[in-house]
Design an enzyme around this catalytic site. Sequence first.
Site, PDB file in Angstrom:
ATOM      1  N   CYS A 131      51.406  33.055  14.899  1.00 59.16           N
ATOM      2  CA  CYS A 131      51.751  34.303  15.579  1.00 59.16           C
ATOM      3  C   CYS A 131      52.425  34.028  16.918  1.00 59.16           C
ATOM      4  O   CYS A 131      52.969  34.940  17.531  1.00 59.16           O
ATOM      5  CB  CYS A 131      50.511  35.172  15.777  1.00 59.16           C
ATOM      6  SG  CYS A 131      49.280  34.431  16.840  1.00 59.16           S
ATOM      7  N   CYS A 155      42.572  36.269  16.437  1.00 58.04           N
ATOM      8  CA  CYS A 155      42.772  36.375  17.888  1.00 58.04           C
ATOM      9  C   CYS A 155      41.485  35.992  18.615  1.00 58.04           C
ATOM     10  O   CYS A 155      41.525  35.343  19.660  1.00 58.04           O
ATOM     11  CB  CYS A 155      43.183  37.789  18.267  1.00 58.04           C
ATOM     12  SG  CYS A 155      44.433  38.514  17.179  1.00 58.04           S
TER      13      CYS A 155
HETATM   14 FE1  FES Z   1      47.783  36.011  17.082  1.00 56.33          FE
HETATM   15 FE2  FES Z   1      46.621  38.065  18.092  1.00 56.33          FE
HETATM   16  S1  FES Z   1      48.205  38.102  16.642  1.00 56.33           S
HETATM   17  S2  FES Z   1      46.352  36.023  18.661  1.00 56.33           S
END
Ligand code: FES
Length: 147
Positions: A33, A103
Amino acid sequence: MYTEKVMDHFMNPRNMGELENASGVGTVGNAKCGDIMRIFLDIDENQVIQDVKFKTFGCGAAVATSSMATELIKGKTVEEALKMTNKAVCEALDGLPPVKVHCSLLAEEAVHAALWDYAKKNNLEFEGLKEPVADIHEHDHGEEEEE
Ligand code: FES
């Protein structure tokens, strides 16, 4: 989709910033991400975390989990902080959507990385503290880590 607590910690993050002369600093990222989290710890001679700050370049849930993680470990000993899991962070936030659980893992790993840095600087060893991985995305599926 997000609980009130998540929104609150996202809108009003606690302990955001950095610490000069930190006892330990840890940075971890998730290549998938692209989010990055850095944790700064100020640890006294009794191994108590006197202060903690974070800097997160990431999604809203990453900000909220960093904020909550810093709240959970502030005033705790190194050993207590080591036991803080991403699950505890999620619970303290009244839950996260499944796609956002990784996360909270970033928050757990960033705390561990900062503790590792502190341990290394002081020639200390703590049970359960391992060298952190720089990129947590290999095990970011939200499962408990198997060893
Ligand atoms: Fe990767 Fe939140 S989308 S840390």
